[in-house]
Design a protein around this motif. Sequence first.
Motif, PDB file in Angstrom:
ATOM      1  N   SER A   1      -6.543  -6.895   6.373  1.00  0.00           N
ATOM      2  CA  SER A   1      -7.696  -6.252   5.762  1.00  0.00           C
ATOM      3  C   SER A   1      -8.813  -6.234   6.798  1.00  0.00           C
ATOM      4  O   SER A   1      -8.885  -7.133   7.636  1.00  0.00           O
ATOM      5  CB  SER A   1      -8.122  -7.083   4.538  1.00  0.00           C
ATOM      6  N   PRO A   2      -9.704  -5.251   6.710  1.00  0.00           N
ATOM      7  CA  PRO A   2     -10.872  -5.305   7.603  1.00  0.00           C
ATOM      8  C   PRO A   2     -11.770  -6.489   7.266  1.00  0.00           C
ATOM      9  O   PRO A   2     -12.576  -6.908   8.079  1.00  0.00           O
ATOM     10  CB  PRO A   2     -11.589  -3.976   7.320  1.00  0.00           C
ATOM     11  N   GLY A   3     -11.624  -7.017   6.081  1.00  0.00           N
ATOM     12  CA  GLY A   3     -12.458  -8.133   5.634  1.00  0.00           C
ATOM     13  C   GLY A   3     -12.074  -9.448   6.293  1.00  0.00           C
ATOM     14  O   GLY A   3     -10.932  -9.636   6.737  1.00  0.00           O
TER      15      GLY A   3
ATOM     16  N   ALA B   1      -0.646   4.159   0.776  1.00  0.00           N
ATOM     17  CA  ALA B   1      -1.425   5.091   1.593  1.00  0.00           C
ATOM     18  C   ALA B   1      -0.680   5.457   2.874  1.00  0.00           C
ATOM     19  O   ALA B   1      -0.132   4.576   3.548  1.00  0.00           O
ATOM     20  CB  ALA B   1      -2.773   4.465   1.949  1.00  0.00           C
TER      21      ALA B   1
ATOM     22  N   PRO C   1      -1.961  -5.254   1.236  1.00  0.00           N
ATOM     23  CA  PRO C   1      -3.423  -5.313   1.235  1.00  0.00           C
ATOM     24  C   PRO C   1      -3.928  -6.173   0.076  1.00  0.00           C
ATOM     25  O   PRO C   1      -3.148  -6.572  -0.794  1.00  0.00           O
ATOM     26  CB  PRO C   1      -3.854  -3.855   1.001  1.00  0.00           C
ATOM     27  N   GLU C   2      -5.221  -6.383   0.105  1.00  0.00           N
ATOM     28  CA  GLU C   2      -5.902  -7.023  -1.029  1.00  0.00           C
ATOM     29  C   GLU C   2      -6.750  -5.949  -1.705  1.00  0.00           C
ATOM     30  O   GLU C   2      -7.544  -5.290  -1.038  1.00  0.00           O
ATOM     31  CB  GLU C   2      -6.798  -8.150  -0.511  1.00  0.00           C
ATOM     32  N   TYR C   3      -6.542  -5.782  -3.016  1.00  0.00           N
ATOM     33  CA  TYR C   3      -7.375  -4.856  -3.805  1.00  0.00           C
ATOM     34  C   TYR C   3      -8.119  -5.681  -4.844  1.00  0.00           C
ATOM     35  O   TYR C   3      -7.487  -6.332  -5.690  1.00  0.00           O
ATOM     36  CB  TYR C   3      -6.492  -3.833  -4.536  1.00  0.00           C
ATOM     37  N   ASN C   4      -9.421  -5.646  -4.776  1.00  0.00           N
ATOM     38  CA  ASN C   4     -10.228  -6.365  -5.764  1.00  0.00           C
ATOM     39  C   ASN C   4      -9.756  -7.805  -5.943  1.00  0.00           C
ATOM     40  O   ASN C   4      -9.533  -8.293  -7.048  1.00  0.00           O
ATOM     41  CB  ASN C   4     -10.243  -5.597  -7.093  1.00  0.00           C
ATOM     42  N   ARG C   5      -9.545  -8.429  -4.790  1.00  0.00           N
ATOM     43  CA  ARG C   5      -9.154  -9.850  -4.721  1.00  0.00           C
ATOM     44  C   ARG C   5      -7.810 -10.143  -5.390  1.00  0.00           C
ATOM     45  O   ARG C   5      -7.581 -11.255  -5.886  1.00  0.00           O
ATOM     46  CB  ARG C   5     -10.241 -10.750  -5.308  1.00  0.00           C
TER      47      ARG C   5
ATOM     48  N   SER D   1       0.842  -1.201   0.000  1.00  0.00           N
ATOM     49  CA  SER D   1       0.000   0.000   0.000  1.00  0.00           C
ATOM     50  C   SER D   1       0.869   1.240   0.000  1.00  0.00           C
ATOM     51  O   SER D   1       1.875   1.301   0.701  1.00  0.00           O
ATOM     52  CB  SER D   1      -0.878   0.017   1.259  1.00  0.00           C
TER      53      SER D   1
ATOM     54  N   SER E   1      -1.994   6.269   5.556  1.00  0.00           N
ATOM     55  CA  SER E   1      -2.747   5.703   6.687  1.00  0.00           C
ATOM     56  C   SER E   1      -2.811   4.176   6.634  1.00  0.00           C
ATOM     57  O   SER E   1      -3.638   3.564   7.311  1.00  0.00           O
ATOM     58  CB  SER E   1      -4.171   6.263   6.667  1.00  0.00           C
ATOM     59  N   SER E   2      -1.928   3.572   5.863  1.00  0.00           N
ATOM     60  CA  SER E   2      -2.016   2.130   5.601  1.00  0.00           C
ATOM     61  C   SER E   2      -2.002   1.253   6.860  1.00  0.00           C
ATOM     62  O   SER E   2      -1.084   1.350   7.687  1.00  0.00           O
ATOM     63  CB  SER E   2      -0.842   1.729   4.705  1.00  0.00           C
ATOM     64  N   ILE E   3      -2.988   0.378   6.955  1.00  0.00           N
ATOM     65  CA  ILE E   3      -2.992  -0.586   8.056  1.00  0.00           C
ATOM     66  C   ILE E   3      -1.939  -1.671   7.816  1.00  0.00           C
ATOM     67  O   ILE E   3      -1.455  -2.299   8.769  1.00  0.00           O
ATOM     68  CB  ILE E   3      -4.393  -1.213   8.278  1.00  0.00           C
ATOM     69  N   ASN E   4      -1.580  -1.881   6.554  1.00  0.00           N
ATOM     70  CA  ASN E   4      -0.525  -2.864   6.284  1.00  0.00           C
ATOM     71  C   ASN E   4       0.850  -2.345   6.686  1.00  0.00           C
ATOM     72  O   ASN E   4       1.696  -3.115   7.129  1.00  0.00           O
ATOM     73  CB  ASN E   4      -0.580  -3.293   4.813  1.00  0.00           C
TER      74      ASN E   4
HETATM   75  C1  FNR Z   1     -10.145  -2.628  -1.057  1.00  0.00           C
HETATM   76  N1  FNR Z   1     -10.358  -3.389   0.085  1.00  0.00           N
HETATM   77  C2  FNR Z   1     -10.466  -4.764  -0.029  1.00  0.00           C
HETATM   78  N2  FNR Z   1     -10.410  -5.578   1.078  1.00  0.00           N
HETATM   79  C3  FNR Z   1     -10.443  -6.928   0.944  1.00  0.00           C
HETATM   80  O1  FNR Z   1     -10.394  -7.628   1.945  1.00  0.00           O
HETATM   81  N3  FNR Z   1     -10.525  -7.495  -0.281  1.00  0.00           N
HETATM   82  C4  FNR Z   1     -10.570  -6.770  -1.430  1.00  0.00           C
HETATM   83  O2  FNR Z   1     -10.637  -7.324  -2.513  1.00  0.00           O
HETATM   84  C5  FNR Z   1     -10.564  -5.347  -1.311  1.00  0.00           C
HETATM   85  N4  FNR Z   1     -10.582  -4.555  -2.426  1.00  0.00           N
HETATM   86  C6  FNR Z   1     -10.275  -3.225  -2.327  1.00  0.00           C
HETATM   87  C7  FNR Z   1     -10.034  -2.480  -3.478  1.00  0.00           C
HETATM   88  C8  FNR Z   1      -9.625  -1.173  -3.366  1.00  0.00           C
HETATM   89  C9  FNR Z   1      -9.297  -0.396  -4.623  1.00  0.00           C
HETATM   90  C10 FNR Z   1      -9.480  -0.569  -2.106  1.00  0.00           C
HETATM   91  C11 FNR Z   1      -9.014   0.861  -1.972  1.00  0.00           C
HETATM   92  C12 FNR Z   1      -9.748  -1.279  -0.964  1.00  0.00           C
HETATM   93  C13 FNR Z   1     -10.349  -2.767   1.424  1.00  0.00           C
HETATM   94  C14 FNR Z   1      -8.941  -2.759   1.969  1.00  0.00           C
HETATM   95  O3  FNR Z   1      -8.713  -3.984   2.637  1.00  0.00           O
HETATM   96  C15 FNR Z   1      -8.748  -1.612   2.953  1.00  0.00           C
HETATM   97  O4  FNR Z   1      -8.948  -0.374   2.264  1.00  0.00           O
HETATM   98  C16 FNR Z   1      -7.375  -1.614   3.595  1.00  0.00           C
HETATM   99  O5  FNR Z   1      -7.303  -0.566   4.545  1.00  0.00           O
HETATM  100  C17 FNR Z   1      -6.283  -1.418   2.545  1.00  0.00           C
HETATM  101  O6  FNR Z   1      -5.032  -1.606   3.131  1.00  0.00           O
HETATM  102  P1  FNR Z   1      -4.060  -0.384   3.490  1.00  0.00           P
HETATM  103  O7  FNR Z   1      -3.942   0.494   2.288  1.00  0.00           O
HETATM  104  O8  FNR Z   1      -4.765   0.383   4.613  1.00  0.00           O
HETATM  105  O9  FNR Z   1      -2.798  -1.010   3.940  1.00  0.00           O
END
Ligand code: FNR
Length: 197
Positions: free
Chosen positions: A121-123, A21, A84-88, A19, A23-26
């Motif tokens: 991830s929060p997920g 960002a 992080p995971e973005y769009n899987r 990430s 503010s990245s949680i990662n």
């Molecule tokens: C996400 N997020 C997310 N989370 C997840 O568990 N699976 C996913 O596929 C996605 N997809 C996704 C796409 C995009 C473009 C964004 C911006 C976010 C949520 C993501 O986990 C969350 O924003 C985290 O805070 C991202 O990590 P960092 O940047 O804070 O380290």
Amino acid sequence: MADTYQHEPPYTVGVIVGSTAASSINRRLAKALIKLAPEDLQCSFIEIDQLGLYDRDLDASYPPEALAFKEAISSSDAILFVTPEYNRSIPGALKNAIDWASRPYGQNALSRKPVGMAGTSPGGIGTAVAQQHLKAIMSFCNAPLMNDVEVYVQYQEGMVDDNDDVTIDSTKEFLTDFMQRYDDFVRRVLTVVPQNR
Ligand code: FNR
């Protein structure tokens, strides 16, 4: 064994956060992992946010920031991705950085580099799908992969405090064990695999 290469600790670890960002949680998780790392591991961040988009037309004349990025990987004994995971999948910024690291053809900085990974991830599945993609990419890059602990962390607010300490005991124990096993993994790879052939 005459051709066994043995690299004694400490080991330098390049930590790459997927990430960009602020503010990245990662990045928070990465800082916590660095704090929990055994003394054998000397961890420092390798940043990816200064890289432009990879373009193979530049293979013959890499820009300085890409050369510096590759050199940081080459001079590390091992790499730890915290993504992080973005769009899987993994974020585009991280894939872009890996593309820079892997080229020009035949000069892949990740080849034979011991790689571990973690993510939050929060997920509920805590970056599991992104990490599967990252493993496939690292496999193609010929990076030995740590497989015995998978770190898919569901992020909870306050899980890592402003001193980079993990506030949940069970999570702290799990992450401490991960870093110890990562140290073991790096040692195993650097001891058994001949580095120059
Ligand atoms: C996400 N997020 C997310 N989370 C997840 O568990 N699976 C996913 O596929 C996605 N997809 C996704 C796409 C995009 C473009 C964004 C911006 C976010 C949520 C993501 O986990 C969350 O924003 C985290 O805070 C991202 O990590 P960092 O940047 O804070 O380290």
